[in-house]
Scaffold this motif. Sequence first.
Motif, PDB file in Angstrom:
ATOM      1  N   GLU A 121       0.817  -1.211   0.000  1.00 44.76           N
ATOM      2  CA  GLU A 121       0.000   0.000   0.000  1.00 44.76           C
ATOM      3  C   GLU A 121       0.856   1.269   0.000  1.00 44.76           C
ATOM      4  O   GLU A 121       0.352   2.359   0.239  1.00 44.76           O
ATOM      5  N   ASN A 122       2.137   1.096  -0.293  1.00 44.74           N
ATOM      6  CA  ASN A 122       3.018   2.257  -0.446  1.00 44.74           C
ATOM      7  C   ASN A 122       4.080   1.933  -1.486  1.00 44.74           C
ATOM      8  O   ASN A 122       5.256   1.792  -1.168  1.00 44.74           O
ATOM      9  N   GLY A 123       3.644   1.796  -2.728  1.00 42.60           N
ATOM     10  CA  GLY A 123       4.563   1.529  -3.824  1.00 42.60           C
ATOM     11  C   GLY A 123       4.338   0.218  -4.517  1.00 42.60           C
ATOM     12  O   GLY A 123       4.272   0.131  -5.736  1.00 42.60           O
ATOM     13  N   GLY A 124       4.223  -0.871  -3.733  1.00 44.30           N
ATOM     14  CA  GLY A 124       3.974  -2.179  -4.327  1.00 44.30           C
ATOM     15  C   GLY A 124       5.111  -2.645  -5.220  1.00 44.30           C
ATOM     16  O   GLY A 124       6.278  -2.388  -4.977  1.00 44.30           O
ATOM     17  N   GLY A 125       4.758  -3.353  -6.283  1.00 44.90           N
ATOM     18  CA  GLY A 125       5.745  -3.899  -7.198  1.00 44.90           C
ATOM     19  C   GLY A 125       5.113  -4.933  -8.102  1.00 44.90           C
ATOM     20  O   GLY A 125       3.907  -5.221  -8.019  1.00 44.90           O
ATOM     21  N   PHE A 126       5.910  -5.533  -8.968  1.00 43.61           N
ATOM     22  CA  PHE A 126       5.411  -6.467  -9.975  1.00 43.61           C
ATOM     23  C   PHE A 126       4.691  -7.660  -9.341  1.00 43.61           C
ATOM     24  O   PHE A 126       3.674  -8.135  -9.845  1.00 43.61           O
ATOM     25  N   LEU A 127       5.201  -8.146  -8.202  1.00 52.67           N
ATOM     26  CA  LEU A 127       4.607  -9.301  -7.522  1.00 52.67           C
ATOM     27  C   LEU A 127       4.064  -8.919  -6.153  1.00 52.67           C
ATOM     28  O   LEU A 127       4.070  -9.724  -5.226  1.00 52.67           O
ATOM     29  N   THR A 128       3.569  -7.692  -6.021  1.00 51.20           N
ATOM     30  CA  THR A 128       3.159  -7.209  -4.703  1.00 51.20           C
ATOM     31  C   THR A 128       1.989  -7.997  -4.124  1.00 51.20           C
ATOM     32  O   THR A 128       1.825  -8.054  -2.906  1.00 51.20           O
ATOM     33  N   ASP A 129       1.177  -8.631  -4.990  1.00 51.34           N
ATOM     34  CA  ASP A 129       0.082  -9.452  -4.473  1.00 51.34           C
ATOM     35  C   ASP A 129       0.593 -10.749  -3.858  1.00 51.34           C
ATOM     36  O   ASP A 129      -0.102 -11.375  -3.054  1.00 51.34           O
ATOM     37  N   HIS A 130       1.802 -11.175  -4.210  1.00 52.56           N
ATOM     38  CA  HIS A 130       2.432 -12.336  -3.589  1.00 52.56           C
ATOM     39  C   HIS A 130       3.335 -11.932  -2.425  1.00 52.56           C
ATOM     40  O   HIS A 130       3.496 -12.700  -1.475  1.00 52.56           O
ATOM     41  N   PHE A 131       3.955 -10.763  -2.532  1.00 52.25           N
ATOM     42  CA  PHE A 131       4.922 -10.309  -1.531  1.00 52.25           C
ATOM     43  C   PHE A 131       4.521  -8.907  -1.061  1.00 52.25           C
ATOM     44  O   PHE A 131       5.075  -7.903  -1.511  1.00 52.25           O
ATOM     45  N   PRO A 132       3.548  -8.793  -0.158  1.00 49.27           N
ATOM     46  CA  PRO A 132       3.020  -7.475   0.229  1.00 49.27           C
ATOM     47  C   PRO A 132       3.871  -6.729   1.246  1.00 49.27           C
ATOM     48  O   PRO A 132       3.634  -5.550   1.478  1.00 49.27           O
ATOM     49  N   CYS A 133       4.864  -7.372   1.852  1.00 50.00           N
ATOM     50  CA  CYS A 133       5.640  -6.750   2.919  1.00 50.00           C
ATOM     51  C   CYS A 133       6.832  -5.970   2.359  1.00 50.00           C
ATOM     52  O   CYS A 133       7.411  -6.352   1.341  1.00 50.00           O
TER      53      CYS A 133
END
Length: 452
Positions: A121-133
Amino acid sequence: MAPPTPRLVVPVDLRKKPWEQKLALHNRWHPQIPPIAEVKVGELFRVEMVDWTGGVIRDDDSATDVKTIDLSTVHYLSGPIKVVDEKGVPAKPGDLLVVEICNLGPLPGDEWGYTATFDRENGGGFLTDHFPCATKAIWYFEGIYAYSPHIPGVRFPGLTHPGIIGTAPSMELLKIWNERERELEENGLQTLKLCEVLHSRPLANLPSTKGCLLGQIQEGTPEWEKIAVEAARTIPGRENGGNCDIKNLSRGSKIYLPVFVDGANFSTGDMHFSQGDGEVSFCGAIEMSGFLELKCEIIRGGMKEYLTPMGPTSLHVNPIFEIGPVEPRFSEWLVFEGISVDESGRQHYLDASVAYKRAVLNAIDYLSKFGYSKEQMYLLLSCCPCEGRISGIVDSPNAVATLAVPTAIFDQDIRPKTRIVPVGPRLVRNPDVLKCTYDGNLPTTKNPGATT
């Protein structure tokens, strides 16, 4: 006589904030940001840069700085730099600016970098739905090599390059950018199916006065107020070059940039010691401070001569890049394939983004069998010199993407074998990456067929 030492045109002091530098930095694209230096064609000159966050991310034992970073302030760029010819005549709109990278590297005394993933919820990334931390790994440099105490058993040579190099847009081009990106941000979630598979948000980073730094233009003045509300963010690559993150733009490379304003007014920053194709973790290269030693030429009328517009105006062009002769040599690679089928098993039509996401997930899951956490492998694949490819884009319905990982970067044999992968103390590779908790409530995507 030997040629003179490169003239330092943009110095930085790492003890100072970006807005405290002798020559003020900037973090937006706008034609009215004044140049802070001038160079002549054929002159060898040096530009120094802070890391893209301006020193916010630290060499310490916590990822909290990554989790809480204010992304409205990035990227901090050195420039703009005005380019003139031998007679003092500036580059003109319609010209091509040729920028040759003669030398580059980390700033002396600051030989370290970092790779990270942002909080979802502050930038995310390509796989943010798998790695949210939010996570972070620190890297240290030994000449051309990098190693990390947070990803043990890995060491590789870096292909150092600037993530960002670009020219200032004209007002007409700036308007095109802002209109199309606003349309995407306002309507993309309802109209684009890919948003169901790729979860980085926002869809576009629109102009914002928050965190805006405009070089020599003082915050709070009428001029600053006018420019700040329309200046483009530096997040994506665009027609002017910008944040293209092309890892092969190292020593000996040339960039042929379109010129949209008098003087070209080019800027650079976001130095990377190394990066994998795609920079998939978003904060995903080995980010560092650094320097470039450059030389420029002007090709008069070069835009019309060499660049074909791909859009409704003559401004819809893209730079050309000439890769230099210096890069690490690897002879053995392990290649992971992905097709345009997502984690739920749903078929997509020739979607290279879905295919590349699957290739990266396949690589992460496989490499984690050799004693690494998936977070370690996500960061590694984002910053090591791996090669991404679109291998097939015509055979309906599947696009095929591949990710090739050089096997020599590991201290163990990672190839498949007839015997079972060994278990035991060797597979406990500690410490892990630095990691924060994810405190949001967005669902995490699970791959039901992956290892735990």
